[in-house]
Motif scaffolding. Structure first.
Motif, PDB file in Angstrom:
ATOM      1  N   GLN A 560      48.706  43.176  31.425  1.00 54.98           N
ATOM      2  CA  GLN A 560      47.555  42.655  29.724  1.00 54.98           C
ATOM      3  C   GLN A 560      45.433  42.033  30.358  1.00 54.98           C
ATOM      4  N   SER A 561      45.958  42.055  31.547  1.00 48.66           N
ATOM      5  CA  SER A 561      44.505  41.470  32.046  1.00 48.66           C
ATOM      6  C   SER A 561      43.706  42.608  32.488  1.00 48.66           C
ATOM      7  N   CYS A 562      44.184  44.402  32.548  1.00 46.26           N
ATOM      8  CA  CYS A 562      43.891  45.341  33.303  1.00 46.26           C
ATOM      9  C   CYS A 562      43.228  45.318  34.288  1.00 46.26           C
ATOM     10  N   LEU A 563      44.257  44.755  35.190  1.00 48.44           N
ATOM     11  CA  LEU A 563      43.300  44.017  36.587  1.00 48.44           C
ATOM     12  C   LEU A 563      43.552  45.598  37.224  1.00 48.44           C
ATOM     13  N   LEU A 564      44.365  46.614  36.934  1.00 53.72           N
ATOM     14  CA  LEU A 564      44.125  47.539  37.920  1.00 53.72           C
ATOM     15  C   LEU A 564      43.001  48.513  37.222  1.00 53.72           C
ATOM     16  N   GLU A 565      42.681  48.760  36.791  1.00 58.84           N
ATOM     17  CA  GLU A 565      41.844  49.364  35.858  1.00 58.84           C
ATOM     18  C   GLU A 565      40.107  49.012  35.873  1.00 58.84           C
ATOM     19  N   THR A 566      40.049  47.806  37.071  1.00 56.03           N
ATOM     20  CA  THR A 566      39.084  46.977  37.518  1.00 56.03           C
ATOM     21  C   THR A 566      38.708  47.552  38.854  1.00 56.03           C
ATOM     22  N   PRO A 567      38.307  48.756  39.007  1.00 56.13           N
ATOM     23  CA  PRO A 567      38.851  49.681  40.662  1.00 56.13           C
ATOM     24  C   PRO A 567      38.284  48.790  41.751  1.00 56.13           C
ATOM     25  N   GLU A 568      37.027  47.465  41.861  1.00 56.52           N
ATOM     26  CA  GLU A 568      36.703  46.753  43.216  1.00 56.52           C
ATOM     27  C   GLU A 568      36.812  45.443  43.513  1.00 56.52           C
ATOM     28  N   VAL A 569      37.570  46.109  44.666  1.00 59.20           N
ATOM     29  CA  VAL A 569      37.969  44.980  45.378  1.00 59.20           C
ATOM     30  C   VAL A 569      37.132  43.783  46.496  1.00 59.20           C
ATOM     31  N   VAL A 570      36.687  43.026  46.174  1.00 55.61           N
ATOM     32  CA  VAL A 570      35.632  42.203  46.885  1.00 55.61           C
ATOM     33  C   VAL A 570      36.638  41.537  47.177  1.00 55.61           C
ATOM     34  N   TRP A 571      35.593  41.385  48.315  1.00 57.15           N
ATOM     35  CA  TRP A 571      36.237  40.412  50.138  1.00 57.15           C
ATOM     36  C   TRP A 571      35.607  39.159  49.823  1.00 57.15           C
ATOM     37  N   HIS A 572      36.299  38.094  49.734  1.00 58.03           N
ATOM     38  CA  HIS A 572      34.941  36.756  50.021  1.00 58.03           C
ATOM     39  C   HIS A 572      34.905  36.152  51.468  1.00 58.03           C
ATOM     40  N   ASP A 578      42.821  30.366  60.941  1.00 57.31           N
ATOM     41  CA  ASP A 578      43.987  29.861  59.229  1.00 57.31           C
ATOM     42  C   ASP A 578      44.785  30.168  59.230  1.00 57.31           C
ATOM     43  N   GLN A 579      44.239  31.262  59.406  1.00 59.73           N
ATOM     44  CA  GLN A 579      45.607  32.896  58.325  1.00 59.73           C
ATOM     45  C   GLN A 579      45.299  32.465  57.189  1.00 59.73           C
ATOM     46  N   ILE A 580      44.020  32.440  56.437  1.00 58.12           N
ATOM     47  CA  ILE A 580      43.210  31.810  54.591  1.00 58.12           C
ATOM     48  C   ILE A 580      42.831  33.724  54.604  1.00 58.12           C
ATOM     49  N   LEU A 581      43.027  34.004  53.267  1.00 59.11           N
ATOM     50  CA  LEU A 581      42.658  34.815  52.536  1.00 59.11           C
ATOM     51  C   LEU A 581      41.815  34.943  51.568  1.00 59.11           C
ATOM     52  N   SER A 582      40.654  34.780  51.088  1.00 58.25           N
ATOM     53  CA  SER A 582      40.167  35.193  49.889  1.00 58.25           C
ATOM     54  C   SER A 582      39.232  36.743  49.496  1.00 58.25           C
ATOM     55  N   TYR A 583      39.698  37.599  47.783  1.00 54.94           N
ATOM     56  CA  TYR A 583      38.872  38.141  47.457  1.00 54.94           C
ATOM     57  C   TYR A 583      38.677  38.535  45.951  1.00 54.94           C
ATOM     58  N   SER A 584      38.737  39.057  45.419  1.00 62.57           N
ATOM     59  CA  SER A 584      37.956  38.596  43.523  1.00 62.57           C
ATOM     60  C   SER A 584      38.405  40.392  43.386  1.00 62.57           C
ATOM     61  N   ARG A 585      38.808  40.134  42.316  1.00 64.20           N
ATOM     62  CA  ARG A 585      38.503  41.413  41.218  1.00 64.20           C
ATOM     63  C   ARG A 585      38.441  41.355  40.036  1.00 64.20           C
ATOM     64  N   GLY A 586      37.591  41.989  39.069  1.00 66.49           N
ATOM     65  CA  GLY A 586      36.863  41.082  37.668  1.00 66.49           C
ATOM     66  C   GLY A 586      36.532  39.703  38.200  1.00 66.49           C
ATOM     67  N   GLU A 587      37.399  39.274  37.166  1.00 68.67           N
ATOM     68  CA  GLU A 587      37.187  37.671  36.803  1.00 68.67           C
ATOM     69  C   GLU A 587      37.681  37.232  37.396  1.00 68.67           C
TER      70      GLU A 587
END
Length: 670
Positions: A560-572, A578-587
């Motif tokens: 529904q969000s068309c997540l994979l149609e947003t090509p860029e995965v942005v590391w944050h 601590d074994q914490i990971l964060s990244y974004s894809r679109g909104e």
């Protein structure tokens, strides 16, 4: 000379520009040589000429067998005896033909060829036949006269696959039911298609469709390339399955095995006309050392005619929406890619690549997209050949996607070899997102490969024997809790970093227990592990349905969000300790705490000034978690110091939890 876009996108390929350009030039030359003044679609029409066809007031059967000296059609219409009225006549160029009056054959009759060559003869299933059946008692295979091919009426004849990112549900018809037997096209259509639709997937990948003599080969030792397997039902029942899937908005693709063929002679293509080299390379080049099978000779025009016609046949006659090409690595390299690491670009351009296979891929992918521009072409390829999933007009081989085979290997290696508390988040993000910028990949946490006997599914590696005793909701177990949490987190991390498409093997979404083991001598010909226990996912007293519910919410959100149609995965952000990971894809923002023991309060994720709401998370009670996260809150970033300093999103991150947050409209107050 202007370099292809493939090389302009990657300067590291410039030293090999001449090799890359030459490969494409040779492929184009082969195309021109084959087509002369015709089209590729016209060339791929062998199935319309060869094989058995209903003709005007009769029948005609044709075949290609250049080494044959005599061919008879034998069957239950002539007591399997060689008679002159069923003898084929030579047309020249290795082609043979027999024309029969209408009353000479009837629907359902069994037949074969009796082929003679200098020094020998043998029974053969015609190479181009469209229906093959196996005798329940003798276990022998025969071709079958099939006169219903034009009777099927498509209800959705104009279905076209959309531009949605493929969310693929990999399936096997025979093992798709609960009983210990081979299941059917009709049962899959009635019982499994609705599950796939409800689960949020948009593409069905069917394994083992072309006929194969050994059920346990998973369909990868094909004998009759134009015959849908009769062990699952009739061709019309397969068409009805595809038609109804299209009516649900589901695309259907199949595993296409053009990398090799079973060695069987009577029911396969092995020594079809008395020679090894009719369809395959002679000598060692024609045998796969690991698969005990024959390798096609892609340099022969007649073999290209056979394979390309096979592609057109499945796309047109059955209205499939594309293919997952099996064994592409094996086809690409003279050594089949066995034992080679592929650590530098030179490994792809050192003379070990089979140019004839490259030309075949060029022709196959061009044909697919001329016939159906929206059709899928996916390569199962492990070496990482540059240009493989790059368009032809950019200098690539034309596949739409390649399988990200390193991702499931990474997950298995991590679980087997690294203690939970030592999982490296930077390495994890790199492995999940590593791909060429000019190609798209099908990402997956596990496929059928990880589930086969001798290996273990992810859920079984995580829980092992505890699955037998502690999957009831009223049976607390820390090992099962760990397995449930990581199973959801690994899938969420895999799909949210996917390089354009995602795949799941049927049942794995709810943690189907144990392994896949087809009937064989070593297990007493048992079907116990060649089925899917859907009742486990449907039982409200068991934890399996929690995993299935999570997968359903995840997949429906992705779609529904068309997540994979947003090509860029942005590391944050990632923190090894601590074994914490964060990244974004679109909104959307993804935050993971893979730490097995430590939960963190007000953990700061560095972001720009913004606000977020949590959409869902792996720790929700409705998914078998501990409900430690408040979904109702709105989370604002806060500056570390002055308003112009780095902002942080402060979150409560329970141990072993993954969160999906959505960025909200934000108006800064002056």
């Amino acid at each position: 000379m202007k370099l292809p876009q493939l090389i302009r996108n990657d300067s590291g390929l410039e030293p090999f520009a001449s090799v890359i350009t030459e490969r494409m030039n040779i492929a184009r030359q082969k195309e021109a040589e084959l087509l002369k003044n015709g089209s590729l679609i016209d060339f791929a029409s062998g199935h319309l000429w060869f094989g058995l066809h209903k003709a005007n007031q009769g029948w005609v059967i044709r075949d290609w067998a250049p080494n044959a000296t005599r061919i008879y059609m034998v069957g239950d219409f002539n007591d399997w005896q060689e008679t002159e009225d069923y003898r084929l006549r030579a047309l020249g160029n290795g082609d043979w033909e027999l024309i029969l009056e209408e009353d000479k054959l009837r629907h359902g009759q069994l037949y074969a060829f009796s082929v003679y060559w200098i020094g020998g003869n043998g029974k053969r299933i015609p190479a181009w036949c469209k229906r093959v059946v196996q005798d329940d008692h003798t276990k022998l295979f025969s071709a079958q006269v099939w006169d219903h091919e034009k009777d099927f009426e498509w209800q959705h004849p104009d279905y076209i696959r959309t531009d949605e990112a493929p969310l693929i549900y990999e399936s096997h018809i025979g093992m798709a039911g609960e009983e210990e037997r081979v299941h059917t096209y009709n049962e899959f259509r009635e019982h499994v298609l609705p599950r796939i639709k409800a689960a949020g997937y948009n593409t069905v990948q069917l394994m083992a469709i072309p006929e194969h003599p050994y059920y346990g080969s998973f369909g990868y030792h094909v004998s009759s390339f134009f015959a849908p397997s009769s062990r699952f039902g009739t061709p019309e029942e397969l068409k009805q399955l595809i038609d109804e899937a299209h009516g649900m908005g589901l695309s259907v693709i199949i595993d296409l095995v053009h990398s090799h063929a079973v060695k069987n002679e009577e029911e396969g293509l092995g020594k079809y006309d008395g020679t090894r080299f009719q369809f395959f390379h002679d000598g060692p080049r024609g045998e796969h050392p690991a698969w005990d099978s024959f390798c096609f000779n892609y340099g022969k025009d007649e073999v290209l005619h056979f394979l390309l016609s096979n592609i057109r046949y499945w796309l047109e006659n059955f209205k499939f929406d594309g293919f997952r090409f099996d064994g592409v690595t094996s086809m690409l390299y003279f050594d089949h890619g066995l034992g080679k690491a592929f650590t530098q670009y030179a490994d792809y351009f050192d003379g070990g690549v089979d140019q004839e296979a490259v030309s075949y891929f060029y022709l196959a992918n061009k044909l697919i997209h001329e016939l159906k521009p929206k059709a899928l072409s996916i390569a199962e390829e492990v070496s990482g050949m540059p240009g493989l999933a790059t368009p032809i007009d950019m200098g690539g081989y034309g596949f739409d996607y390649r399988m990200a085979m390193g991702v499931p290997d990474f997950w298995i290696k991590l679980i087997k070899e690294v203690p939970d508390e030592h999982w490296d988040m930077g390495q994890l993000f790199y492995e999940l997102t590593a791909k060429r910028l000019d190609e798209k990949v099908v990402s997956y946490a596990e496929s059928h490969d990880q589930a086969l006997v001798g290996d273990k599914t992810l859920i079984f590696r995580l829980m092992d024997k505890e699955m037998y005793f502690s999957m009831r909701k009223d049976q607390p177990n820390l090992i099962v809790d760990r397995g449930m949490a990581l199973h959801k987190m690994m899938r969420l991390a895999t799909v949210t970093t996917a390089g354009g498409a995602y795949l799941n093997f049927m049942g794995n979404e709810f943690g189907h227990p144990e392994w896949i083991d087809f009937p064989r001598e070593g297990n007493g010909w048992s079907y116990k592990h060649a089925r899917r226990q859907w009742n486990l996912a449907d039982n409200p007293d068991l934890r399996y349905h929690w995993l299935g519910d999570f997968d359903r919410e995840m997949m429906q959100w992705v779609r529904q969000s068309c997540l994979l149609e947003t090509p860029e995965v942005v590391w944050h952000f990632d923190n090894k300790e601590d074994q914490i990971l964060s990244y974004s894809r679109g909104e959307f923002l993804m935050v993971f705490n893979f730490n097995p023991t430590r939960s963190f309060t007000d953990y700061g994720i560095p972001l720009e000034s913004s606000k977020y709401r949590i959409l869902f998370h792996t720790d929700a009670g409705c998914f078998g978690g501990q409900d430690r996260v408040d979904k109702q809150m709105t989370y604002y970033t806060r500056p570390a110091g002055s308003l112009g300093s780095q902002h942080y999103l402060n979150l409560y991150l329970p141990a072993r939890t993954g969160l999906v947050l959505k960025k909200q409209a934000f108006k800064r107050v002056r």
